[in-house]
Motif scaffolding. Structure first.
Motif, PDB file in Angstrom:
ATOM      1  N   ALA A 158     -39.599  38.755 -16.707  1.00  0.00           N
ATOM      2  CA  ALA A 158     -38.619  37.777 -15.949  1.00  0.00           C
ATOM      3  C   ALA A 158     -38.983  36.381 -16.214  1.00  0.00           C
ATOM      4  O   ALA A 158     -39.694  35.848 -15.314  1.00  0.00           O
ATOM      5  N   PRO A 159     -38.795  35.777 -17.551  1.00  0.00           N
ATOM      6  CA  PRO A 159     -39.446  34.576 -17.768  1.00  0.00           C
ATOM      7  C   PRO A 159     -38.768  33.224 -17.270  1.00  0.00           C
ATOM      8  O   PRO A 159     -39.032  32.246 -17.584  1.00  0.00           O
ATOM      9  N   GLY A 160     -37.593  33.394 -16.413  1.00  0.00           N
ATOM     10  CA  GLY A 160     -36.983  32.555 -16.119  1.00  0.00           C
ATOM     11  C   GLY A 160     -37.736  31.420 -15.136  1.00  0.00           C
ATOM     12  O   GLY A 160     -37.570  30.302 -15.212  1.00  0.00           O
ATOM     13  N   HIS A 161     -38.558  32.033 -14.448  1.00  0.00           N
ATOM     14  CA  HIS A 161     -39.367  31.344 -13.289  1.00  0.00           C
ATOM     15  C   HIS A 161     -40.766  30.682 -14.074  1.00  0.00           C
ATOM     16  O   HIS A 161     -41.099  29.612 -13.855  1.00  0.00           O
ATOM     17  N   ALA A 162     -41.257  31.312 -15.152  1.00  0.00           N
ATOM     18  CA  ALA A 162     -42.267  30.809 -15.979  1.00  0.00           C
ATOM     19  C   ALA A 162     -42.367  32.079 -17.007  1.00  0.00           C
ATOM     20  O   ALA A 162     -42.057  33.260 -16.709  1.00  0.00           O
ATOM     21  N   PRO A 163     -43.051  31.691 -18.329  1.00  0.00           N
ATOM     22  CA  PRO A 163     -43.009  32.509 -19.352  1.00  0.00           C
ATOM     23  C   PRO A 163     -43.886  33.756 -19.143  1.00  0.00           C
ATOM     24  O   PRO A 163     -44.049  34.907 -19.688  1.00  0.00           O
ATOM     25  N   HIS A 164     -44.835  33.629 -18.228  1.00  0.00           N
ATOM     26  CA  HIS A 164     -45.980  34.585 -17.813  1.00  0.00           C
ATOM     27  C   HIS A 164     -45.490  35.359 -16.753  1.00  0.00           C
ATOM     28  O   HIS A 164     -46.342  35.957 -15.838  1.00  0.00           O
ATOM     29  N   HIS A 165     -44.222  35.619 -16.312  1.00  0.00           N
ATOM     30  CA  HIS A 165     -43.869  36.005 -14.758  1.00  0.00           C
ATOM     31  C   HIS A 165     -43.016  37.426 -15.131  1.00  0.00           C
ATOM     32  O   HIS A 165     -42.397  37.464 -16.518  1.00  0.00           O
ATOM     33  N   VAL A 189     -33.986  33.321   8.904  1.00  0.00           N
ATOM     34  CA  VAL A 189     -32.536  32.777   8.888  1.00  0.00           C
ATOM     35  C   VAL A 189     -31.794  33.957   7.937  1.00  0.00           C
ATOM     36  O   VAL A 189     -30.649  33.738   7.514  1.00  0.00           O
ATOM     37  N   ASP A 190     -32.881  34.909   7.445  1.00  0.00           N
ATOM     38  CA  ASP A 190     -32.127  35.794   6.499  1.00  0.00           C
ATOM     39  C   ASP A 190     -31.316  35.369   5.409  1.00  0.00           C
ATOM     40  O   ASP A 190     -30.127  35.730   4.907  1.00  0.00           O
ATOM     41  N   THR A 191     -31.944  34.657   4.363  1.00  0.00           N
ATOM     42  CA  THR A 191     -31.322  33.868   3.608  1.00  0.00           C
ATOM     43  C   THR A 191     -32.298  33.965   2.373  1.00  0.00           C
ATOM     44  O   THR A 191     -33.441  33.891   2.531  1.00  0.00           O
ATOM     45  N   VAL A 192     -31.684  33.627   1.121  1.00  0.00           N
ATOM     46  CA  VAL A 192     -32.452  33.292  -0.058  1.00  0.00           C
ATOM     47  C   VAL A 192     -32.306  31.859  -0.529  1.00  0.00           C
ATOM     48  O   VAL A 192     -31.048  31.442  -0.694  1.00  0.00           O
ATOM     49  N   ARG A 193     -33.282  31.369  -0.585  1.00  0.00           N
ATOM     50  CA  ARG A 193     -33.461  30.125  -1.353  1.00  0.00           C
ATOM     51  C   ARG A 193     -33.880  30.017  -2.828  1.00  0.00           C
ATOM     52  O   ARG A 193     -34.811  30.950  -3.094  1.00  0.00           O
ATOM     53  N   LEU A 194     -33.711  29.147  -3.694  1.00  0.00           N
ATOM     54  CA  LEU A 194     -34.325  29.107  -5.047  1.00  0.00           C
ATOM     55  C   LEU A 194     -35.660  28.767  -4.987  1.00  0.00           C
ATOM     56  O   LEU A 194     -36.219  27.825  -4.093  1.00  0.00           O
ATOM     57  N   THR A 195     -36.145  29.004  -6.011  1.00  0.00           N
ATOM     58  CA  THR A 195     -37.708  28.122  -6.463  1.00  0.00           C
ATOM     59  C   THR A 195     -37.450  27.811  -8.110  1.00  0.00           C
ATOM     60  O   THR A 195     -37.128  28.570  -8.975  1.00  0.00           O
ATOM     61  N   SER A 196     -37.667  26.797  -8.381  1.00  0.00           N
ATOM     62  CA  SER A 196     -37.603  25.820  -9.665  1.00  0.00           C
ATOM     63  C   SER A 196     -38.682  25.083 -10.085  1.00  0.00           C
ATOM     64  O   SER A 196     -38.563  23.868 -10.202  1.00  0.00           O
ATOM     65  N   PRO A 197     -40.019  25.521 -10.146  1.00  0.00           N
ATOM     66  CA  PRO A 197     -41.119  24.706 -10.328  1.00  0.00           C
ATOM     67  C   PRO A 197     -41.012  24.181 -11.707  1.00  0.00           C
ATOM     68  O   PRO A 197     -40.835  24.860 -12.626  1.00  0.00           O
ATOM     69  N   PRO A 198     -41.815  22.878 -12.057  1.00  0.00           N
ATOM     70  CA  PRO A 198     -42.168  22.620 -13.175  1.00  0.00           C
ATOM     71  C   PRO A 198     -43.224  23.326 -13.978  1.00  0.00           C
ATOM     72  O   PRO A 198     -44.070  23.948 -12.827  1.00  0.00           O
ATOM     73  N   PRO A 199     -43.701  23.577 -15.114  1.00  0.00           N
ATOM     74  CA  PRO A 199     -42.708  22.761 -16.111  1.00  0.00           C
ATOM     75  C   PRO A 199     -41.654  23.688 -16.862  1.00  0.00           C
ATOM     76  O   PRO A 199     -41.158  23.183 -17.722  1.00  0.00           O
ATOM     77  N   GLN A 200     -41.607  25.089 -16.490  1.00  0.00           N
ATOM     78  CA  GLN A 200     -41.212  25.863 -17.559  1.00  0.00           C
ATOM     79  C   GLN A 200     -39.930  26.581 -16.851  1.00  0.00           C
ATOM     80  O   GLN A 200     -39.288  27.486 -17.465  1.00  0.00           O
ATOM     81  N   PHE A 201     -39.552  26.156 -15.868  1.00  0.00           N
ATOM     82  CA  PHE A 201     -38.084  26.727 -15.191  1.00  0.00           C
ATOM     83  C   PHE A 201     -37.088  26.752 -16.019  1.00  0.00           C
ATOM     84  O   PHE A 201     -36.786  25.743 -16.629  1.00  0.00           O
ATOM     85  N   ASP A 202     -36.505  27.903 -16.125  1.00  0.00           N
ATOM     86  CA  ASP A 202     -35.057  27.872 -17.007  1.00  0.00           C
ATOM     87  C   ASP A 202     -33.952  28.630 -16.438  1.00  0.00           C
ATOM     88  O   ASP A 202     -34.138  29.772 -16.114  1.00  0.00           O
ATOM     89  N   LEU A 288     -41.266  19.827  -5.281  1.00  0.00           N
ATOM     90  CA  LEU A 288     -41.580  20.735  -6.435  1.00  0.00           C
ATOM     91  C   LEU A 288     -40.375  21.403  -7.440  1.00  0.00           C
ATOM     92  O   LEU A 288     -40.065  21.282  -8.479  1.00  0.00           O
ATOM     93  N   ASN A 289     -39.424  21.685  -6.679  1.00  0.00           N
ATOM     94  CA  ASN A 289     -38.211  22.138  -6.921  1.00  0.00           C
ATOM     95  C   ASN A 289     -37.257  21.156  -7.861  1.00  0.00           C
ATOM     96  O   ASN A 289     -36.867  21.509  -8.848  1.00  0.00           O
ATOM     97  N   ALA A 290     -37.393  20.027  -7.147  1.00  0.00           N
ATOM     98  CA  ALA A 290     -36.622  18.710  -7.994  1.00  0.00           C
ATOM     99  C   ALA A 290     -37.367  18.636  -9.174  1.00  0.00           C
ATOM    100  O   ALA A 290     -36.611  18.272  -9.946  1.00  0.00           O
ATOM    101  N   ARG A 291     -38.619  18.241  -9.165  1.00  0.00           N
ATOM    102  CA  ARG A 291     -39.107  18.033 -10.451  1.00  0.00           C
ATOM    103  C   ARG A 291     -39.216  19.213 -11.553  1.00  0.00           C
ATOM    104  O   ARG A 291     -38.864  18.760 -12.587  1.00  0.00           O
ATOM    105  N   GLY A 292     -38.945  20.554 -11.102  1.00  0.00           N
ATOM    106  CA  GLY A 292     -38.756  21.512 -12.148  1.00  0.00           C
ATOM    107  C   GLY A 292     -37.576  21.234 -12.757  1.00  0.00           C
ATOM    108  O   GLY A 292     -37.385  21.515 -13.860  1.00  0.00           O
ATOM    109  N   VAL A 293     -36.243  21.126 -11.717  1.00  0.00           N
ATOM    110  CA  VAL A 293     -35.026  21.018 -12.417  1.00  0.00           C
ATOM    111  C   VAL A 293     -35.020  19.906 -13.455  1.00  0.00           C
ATOM    112  O   VAL A 293     -34.276  19.535 -14.598  1.00  0.00           O
ATOM    113  N   LEU A 294     -35.591  18.600 -13.059  1.00  0.00           N
ATOM    114  CA  LEU A 294     -35.245  17.536 -13.974  1.00  0.00           C
ATOM    115  C   LEU A 294     -36.147  17.692 -15.286  1.00  0.00           C
ATOM    116  O   LEU A 294     -35.607  17.217 -16.352  1.00  0.00           O
TER     117      LEU A 294
END
Length: 306
Positions: A158-165, A189-202, A288-294
């Motif tokens: 599941a390499p969207g988070h990182a190639p080694h994931h 709060v029974d909710t799902v939030r995103l995680t988009s860390p740098p440098p390889q988020f896709d 972290l999430n903002a930097r990953g998306v940028l």
């Protein structure tokens, strides 16, 4: 749950979730201990609070010589930072990680440098990882199966988070150990939030990874952040929307402000609205999430110009 505590996962016999107290925050970092015929620890935390994990494994009744597997879902140090320390304590445990993560656990120097750059002052919550001996570790590929004796885990890259994931599926209990592929679950709060860390988020690959979980249609999800939950298809739809909307929000704010540091500061300030984590964790998560998306947007732009 609170830091250092563990409890049985309802509906899944022999499975336990341990709260690592990651980043000084309750219900943020999870490690799973499966007391199978060949017991396994799935993910290892940062390593900073490993003594409480050792106590949990002892209380579950798994001896030092009995633990068979250490399975980080990927090489990021919030999931694999404790792997070397656990390998030292449990001499018969074989370490497995997606193939592209092997070199990082054998020689973690570059990963440590990258993590310090990414998490900045949050490094205080990590510990220096111990290298995993080369003769104790091997890589995993999509479709590989980990033999737990009375059951098995199936590997899904599941390499969207990182190639080694990767995430792992246990078909008998029909539980998916999502790692970061399904985002961050917040029990309060029974909710799902995103995680988009740098440098390889896709983004596109993240959506594909979410669809892979959707296709399995499991009974349970065990989130790396944080904890188990009965599966509902709506969770995957919620996660997909969160990722798409988040990337678009960062894109629009970059166009408006024209400065990446200003974009990061904007979302750090917006994190004050988060009520379920302490302010420090919420701010760090937003940064972290903002930097990953940028970084992702830069990569997409470069590819479009080629």
């Amino acid at each position: 749950m609170h830091a250092g505590e563990f409890e049985a996962v309802r509906g899944v016999p022999d499975l336990y979730v341990h709260d690592t107290g990651m980043y000084g925050t309750d219900e943020y970092g999870a490690v799973y201990v499966y007391d199978a015929e060949r017991p396994v620890v799935i993910d290892t935390g940062t390593g900073a609070n490993r003594e409480s994990l050792f106590e949990t494994i002892d209380e579950i009744g798994i001896g030092r010589e009995e633990l068979a597997w250490l399975l980080p879902t990927h090489a990021h140090l919030d999931h694999a930072g404790g792997a070397g320390h656990l390998a030292e304590r449990y001499p018969n445990a074989e370490v497995r990680v997606p193939e592209k993560g092997v070199r990082h656990l054998v020689d973690p120097g570059a990963l440590v440098a990258g993590t310090k750059s990414a998490v900045q002052d949050q490094w205080q919550y990590y510990d220096e990882p111990a290298p995993v001996p080369e003769d104790r570790i091997a890589g995993l590929a999509d479709g590989d199966r980990i033999d737990l004796g009375d059951r098995e885990l199936v590997v899904h890259e599941a390499p969207g988070h990182a190639p080694h994931h990767a995430f792992y599926h246990e078909p008998d209990a029909d539980v998916v150990f999502t790692a970061d592929a399904a985002g961050i679950y917040v029990p309060e709060v029974d909710t799902v939030r995103l995680t988009s860390p740098p440098p390889q988020f896709d983004l596109d690959q993240c959506l594909t990874d979410l669809s892979a979980i959707e296709e399995i249609d499991p009974e349970y999800l065990c989130f790396g952040h944080f904890g188990p939950r009965e599966y509902e298809p709506s969770l995957i739809g919620e996660a997909k929307r969160a990722y798409v909307e988040w990337v678009e929000a960062v894109r629009e704010k970059r166009e408006t402000l024209g400065d990446d540091e200003a974009v990061v500061e904007h979302f750090e300030e917006a994190s004050r609205d988060v009520e379920f984590w302490n302010p420090e964790r919420a701010r760090a998560d937003a940064s972290l999430n903002a930097r990953g998306v940028l970084t992702y947007l830069d990569r997409v732009e470069e590819e479009s110009e080629e």
